[in-house]
Design a protein around this motif. Structure first.
Motif, short mmCIF file in Angstrom:
data_model
loop_
_atom_site.label_atom_id
_atom_site.label_comp_id
_atom_site.label_asym_id
_atom_site.label_seq_id
_atom_site.Cartn_x
_atom_site.Cartn_y
_atom_site.Cartn_z
N ARG A 18 0.73 -1.38 0.01
CA ARG A 18 0.15 0.03 -0.02
C ARG A 18 0.82 1.19 0.04
N ILE A 19 0.71 2.06 -0.98
CA ILE A 19 1.80 3.13 -1.44
C ILE A 19 0.98 4.42 -1.24
N TYR A 20 1.49 5.35 -0.22
CA TYR A 20 1.03 6.74 0.21
C TYR A 20 1.74 7.39 -0.15
N ARG A 21 1.47 8.87 -0.28
CA ARG A 21 1.98 9.99 -0.93
C ARG A 21 3.23 10.49 -0.05
N ASP A 22 2.89 10.74 1.34
CA ASP A 22 3.83 10.91 2.22
C ASP A 22 4.10 10.45 3.48
N GLU A 23 4.69 10.39 4.34
CA GLU A 23 5.02 9.43 5.57
C GLU A 23 4.07 9.75 6.50
N ALA A 24 3.66 11.07 6.59
CA ALA A 24 2.61 11.47 7.89
C ALA A 24 1.31 10.54 7.34
N VAL A 25 1.10 10.60 6.01
CA VAL A 25 -0.36 9.92 5.97
C VAL A 25 -0.26 8.49 6.05
N LYS A 26 0.85 8.05 5.75
CA LYS A 26 1.53 6.66 5.71
C LYS A 26 1.33 6.14 7.16
N PHE A 27 1.89 6.99 8.19
CA PHE A 27 1.80 6.37 9.55
C PHE A 27 0.45 6.35 10.20
N THR A 28 -0.34 7.37 9.81
CA THR A 28 -1.84 7.44 10.32
C THR A 28 -2.44 6.11 9.65
N SER A 43 10.73 4.07 14.81
CA SER A 43 10.04 3.11 15.78
C SER A 43 9.25 3.93 16.89
N GLU A 44 9.79 5.08 17.52
CA GLU A 44 9.47 5.71 18.63
C GLU A 44 8.23 6.65 18.28
N VAL A 45 8.42 7.21 16.78
CA VAL A 45 7.26 8.00 16.38
C VAL A 45 6.04 7.20 16.28
N LEU A 46 6.17 5.93 15.87
CA LEU A 46 5.04 5.18 15.80
C LEU A 46 4.44 4.91 17.31
N GLN A 70 6.05 -23.00 10.39
CA GLN A 70 5.77 -24.14 10.73
C GLN A 70 4.24 -24.48 10.34
N GLY A 71 3.96 -23.74 9.18
CA GLY A 71 2.62 -24.19 8.81
C GLY A 71 1.45 -23.22 9.31
N ASP A 72 2.03 -22.27 10.15
CA ASP A 72 0.88 -21.45 10.78
C ASP A 72 0.20 -20.49 9.81
N SER A 73 -0.79 -20.22 10.12
CA SER A 73 -1.48 -19.09 9.44
C SER A 73 -1.00 -17.61 9.67
N GLY A 74 -1.04 -16.76 8.65
CA GLY A 74 -0.40 -15.24 8.78
C GLY A 74 -0.45 -14.71 7.84
N ALA A 75 -0.48 -13.27 7.85
CA ALA A 75 -0.38 -12.48 6.61
C ALA A 75 0.61 -11.45 6.73
N THR A 76 1.13 -10.61 5.84
CA THR A 76 2.13 -9.66 5.67
C THR A 76 1.70 -8.65 4.85
N CYS A 77 1.86 -7.45 5.21
CA CYS A 77 1.70 -6.20 4.41
C CYS A 77 2.71 -5.16 4.37
N PHE A 78 3.20 -4.42 3.34
CA PHE A 78 4.03 -3.26 3.41
C PHE A 78 3.42 -2.13 3.30
N PHE A 79 3.52 -1.17 4.15
CA PHE A 79 3.07 0.20 3.83
C PHE A 79 4.20 1.12 3.37
N VAL A 80 4.10 1.76 2.19
CA VAL A 80 5.19 2.69 1.61
C VAL A 80 4.65 4.08 1.34
N SER A 81 5.58 4.99 1.70
CA SER A 81 5.33 6.36 1.10
C SER A 81 6.52 6.86 0.28
N LEU A 82 6.26 7.75 -0.56
CA LEU A 82 7.10 8.36 -1.73
C LEU A 82 8.10 9.22 -1.09
#
Length: 883
Positions: free
Chosen positions: A447-457, A483-486, A585-597
């Motif tokens: 998921r790609i956002y225009r700037d970092e502030a919007v991405k963190f929100t 990490s501390e900002v988040l 070990q066969g667990d369920s799960g999901a991953t996603c990357f949030f990206v800003s320009l």
């Protein structure tokens, strides 16, 4: 007992995806089947009978069997012992990984597949040869943990296992440990690890430790004054855990043992003041792609020159005048410190010290310093005490250190993307081992956002939704400050998160172990080499089984661990390491990357172009982009960055290969001295060569004329020449065969003088003196050679402007410098033997013979209290002759 026919199962798992990989896996299938077939017989044996297998296998090796011959029985013995002592039975895929490691390959095994347990198989097998095996980890904690965890297996089979640890902040060495089930310690956590000496730890059959300590111990062993002070044995077999992190990421920085020089530190403060007044894009320009910075010609350079003149630092008419050449070093360091390095991303300030943060693991690296004055420049910027620059005593790259092992292997969850580099630099092939259970994790589109502030929100909102449902979330960041900002953003939304970064890395094991609990939110700065699995439902230890099972089932029902990356790293493997925390070990799960320009990698590789397209298309800031073009742009940016760093490391090893040849020759000669070689004949041979050089320098061969006075003066720098001998030899000789006659007479005189000196000192004291002089000369000149090679390396790039290939020039001029080093060693050793002072030790109350003679430094130089004692005892001066 049902035996799984492994070959067919592996083929079905891979489905022909990688033909060469699948072919190799099929070759290993029969070996796995053979190990499985031995399992029923071994299960019927007693612990004593199982232990006796070790002695039997060692006897087979003594009768000519190879390790490959005994592999099935050795692996089967380890698996059965592990089942009994640890409650862990190796999966078939772990047997495959173990075979690959034994064959000297890299086993790519996904997170949670049990690399630590798989390594016990080849370590036990190769340790049977009695030459020692090393397991290389990324930090002291993992070295101690794995030694303690796997210790019962090795100990039950009759092998010893130890671990080495690093140095503390004050430079003192922490103790090493050996696994001893009888040892009790107040700290129950490490109760069965008994402290031992470093040398004893290396004498164990299997030794765990960090890459830094193995490398530094090699350098330290080549700086000792007695073989009894050496810790390591020959480098036989090593398995490198997190091999991509150690052999690739950390390979950009060589290991260096250094001491403070006399260089004044105040210049860094002066240049910090100057650079802090410069304006980016006006006075200097930053190239983020290559991470370089330079002054602008029309504004920046004149402005700096003006400020330096006001400070009274500038000597010549311009900054780049020859008289100001040394100033450019301070300027460049200050520019890089201000423009390229950020606090809480690249480093932290702790207890008045600048401590580097590992960009790949997010851990602190105490004791490591940036080179070329950069660390001092950062200290000046942060207004902490500026440490003096250092003089290199010994150095080696990880590439050349690990290539010295007779057999090298590695394991990691992410190696395939770097297979070319492993093959070209280390001659290591990568085997991708399939997972024990099918991978069912869902990897969502970026998921790609225009700037970092919007991405963190957007990140905070997404985490809040998952948390409301009770799903555990792991948020990955690339720096401490983010990490501390988040963390602050989550707090404002009423979300309680655990923050894992370099500032609280001591708690990492406990934080990661609980990251799979219901509703857990964990923010981690990079996830390479954590060595702890995230178990759905949390750590089952010290909890009622029914309670843990209920929580585990609840987490599985809601989709498992959700991994959310807040930025793509410049290396794809680091992203994959973060993804790999979910779906173990066969667990369920999901991953996603949030990206800003605004992210670093997007800004360096075309983010502005994408942003302009968004503005042209009229897209609002809140709407994420999900388009394959942008995703491909990110992937291409990562590939370009990986290629850039590969070239950097390739160039580093090319240059260090030149120095490595010099290092091998020097260390081999040094080891001969320590091994008790006949130095007397070697030194007399050096003396003979120096006499011939001196005669040739003052003899005109065409006219057979000799400048006797100059020759006598030159020879006096080597050994004392009496005026009577000089008059008789140099002024009253017939011209025929004058060279051979003079060389013969001077050589005889020199040998006679040497013998007289030996008679005066005594044979034993003379042998001590020979070793002392040889070691002191080699060490001092080797330090000077390292400095000269380093200076040449820094300036060698300028040769490209003259249409010369820098590496070729470096090889040619480096060879000339090394020839000069060898010549200087011969001269200084020959001369030093006639100038070393020998004094009689005064009687003391200690029980020591009253007539022991003590060697002191050439020219009467004072021996420091912490220097090795020149008498050759191997102890410090203050603990020996300096008492």
């Amino acid at each position: 007992m049902h035996v799984v026919h492994f070959t067919g199962r592996l083929g079905r798992k891979f489905g022909g995806l990688f033909d060469s990989n699948e072919k190799q896996l099929k070759k290993l299938g029969p070996i796995v089947d053979r190990v499985n077939s031995l399992e029923p017989d071994l299960q019927s044996l007693s612990d004593e009978a199982l232990r006796a297998i070790t002695e039997g296998l060692q006897q087979e090796l003594g009768r000519g069997a190879t390790l490959d011959d005994i592999l099935p029985q050795a692996f089967a013995a380890v698996r059965e012992t592990s089942r009994r002592k640890l409650g862990l039975r190796h999966f078939d895929v772990q047997l495959v990984g173990g075979i690959a490691l034994h064959l000297g390959q890299i086993a790519e095994m996904k997170t949670g597949e049990g690399k630590t347990l798989a390594a016990t198989l080849p370590l036990y097998l190769n340790a049977l040869e009695g030459k020692g095996c090393h397991l290389v980890t990324v930090n002291d904690y993992l070295a101690k943990r794995d030694c303690l965890w796997m210790g019962p297996v090795y100990h039950s089979l009759g092998l010893s296992v130890a671990c080495i640890t690093g140095r503390q902040d004050d430079g003192t060495q922490r103790p090493s440990f050996i696994y001893d089930p009888e040892h009790e310690d107040p700290n129950e956590r490490w109760s069965k690890l008994r402290p031992i000496a470093r040398r004893e730890a290396y004498a164990a059959d299997i030794t765990y430790g960090t890459n830094n300590e193995f490398g530094f111990d090699y350098l330290r062993d080549n700086m000792v004054n007695d073989l009894s002070q050496c810790a390591q044995r020959d480098l036989h077999y090593a398995i490198v855990d997190e091999v991509d992190n150690i052999l690739i990421d950390e390979a950009r920085t060589p290991l260096i043992i250094s001491a403070a020089s006399e260089e004044a530190a105040n210049r860094y403060v002066i240049f910090d003041r100057v650079v802090s007044r410069l304006v980016s894009d006006t006075d200097y320009v930053v190239d983020e792609r290559t991470r370089s910075v330079h002054l602008t010609d029309d504004i920046g350079i004149p402005k700096v020159e003006s400020m330096l003149q006001q400070q009274g630092v500038l000597k010549g008419p311009s900054l780049f005048d020859h008289s100001n050449f040394v100033l450019t070093h301070y300027l460049q360091s200050a520019l890089r410190a201000h423009a390229l390095f950020r606090r809480d991303r690249d480093y932290v300030v702790k207890n008045g010290q600048v401590i580097i943060v590992d960009e790949f693991t997010g851990r602190l690296m105490p004791g490591r310093r940036y080179s070329e004055g950069l660390h001092q420049a950062i200290e000046a910027r942060e207004h902490v005490q500026v440490q003096r620059e250092s003089v290199t005593h010994a150095t080696i790259t990880f590439q050349n250190f690990f290539r010295m092992y007779a057999k090298l292997a590695g394991m990691t969850g992410t190696a395939a993307t770097e297979a070319e580099e492993f093959s070209r630099i280390y001659n290591l092939e990568v085997l991708v081992v399939p997972t024990n259970m099918p991978m069912i994790r869902e990897d969502l589109s970026d998921r790609i956002y225009r700037d970092e502030a919007v991405k963190f929100t957007a990140v905070a909102n997404d985490v809040a939704r998952a948390h409301a449902a009770g799903r555990p979330v792991l948020v990955g960041t690339t720096s401490i400050d983010k990490s501390e900002v988040l963390g602050d953003l989550f707090t404002r939304q009423g979300l309680r998160a655990q923050i894992l970064n370099a500032k609280n890395h001591e708690k990492e094991a406990s934080i990661i172990a609980e990251a799979g609990r219901l509703g857990a939110i964990t923010v981690a700065t990079n996830m390479a080499g954590r060595g702890v699995d995230i178990i759905l439902g949390g750590n089952p230890a010290n909890r009622p089984p029914e309670e843990w099972q209920k929580e585990h089932d609840a987490v599985v029902a809601m989709g498992g661990l959700y991994v959310l990356g807040t930025e793509h790293h410049e290396a794809r493997r680091i992203d994959n390491q973060l993804r790999g925390r979910s779906g173990r070990q066969g667990d369920s799960g999901a991953t996603c990357f949030f990206v800003s320009l605004d992210d670093d990698i997007m800004r360096r590789f075309g983010g502005e172009r994408v942003k302009s397209v968004m503005e042209w298309a009229g897209m609002d800031d809140q709407t994420p982009i999900e388009h394959p073009v942008v995703t491909r742009a990110i992937a291409n940016a990562q590939v370009q960055t990986e290629g850039y760093h590969f070239d950097t490391r390739k160039h580093l090893v090319e240059y260090d290969d030149v120095l490595n040849k010099h290092r091998q020759v020097t260390y081999d000669e040094r080891r001969k001295v320590l091994s008790g070689a006949d130095l007397r004949e070697n030194i007399l041979s050096m003396l003979d060569e120096e006499i011939e050089i001196a005669v040739d320098a003052h003899l005109d061969p065409d006219r057979e004329e000799l400048d006797g006075d100059a020759l006598a003066q030159d020879l006096n720098t080597l050994f004392p020449v009496s005026s009577e001998f000089a008059d008789e030899t140099f002024h009253h000789l017939p011209p025929a065969h004058i060279r051979d006659t003079i060389v013969g007479k001077v050589t005889q005189y020199a040998h006679r003088t040497y013998e007289e000196r030996e008679s005066e000192l005594g044979a034993q004291a003379m042998r001590f003196a020979e070793r002392f002089v040889m070691l002191r000369v080699i060490d001092n000149l080797w330090m000077e050679h390292l400095t000269a090679m380093e200076h040449m390396r820094h300036g060698i790039g300028l040769r490209a402007a003259g249409q010369q290939k820098p590496i070729d020039v470096y090889k040619r001029e480096g060879h000339a410098l090394f020839e000069g080093l060898l010549a200087a060693i011969k001269h200084d050793v020959a001369a030093g033997m006639f100038r070393v002072s020998v004094k009689t030790q005064q009687p003391s109350p200690a029980a020591r013979p009253p007539s022991v003679k003590r060697v002191v430094a050439p020219g009467g130089k004072k021996v420091g209290r912490n220097d090795p004692c020149p008498c050759g005892s191997g102890r410090k001066y203050k603990q020996c002759c300096g008492k």
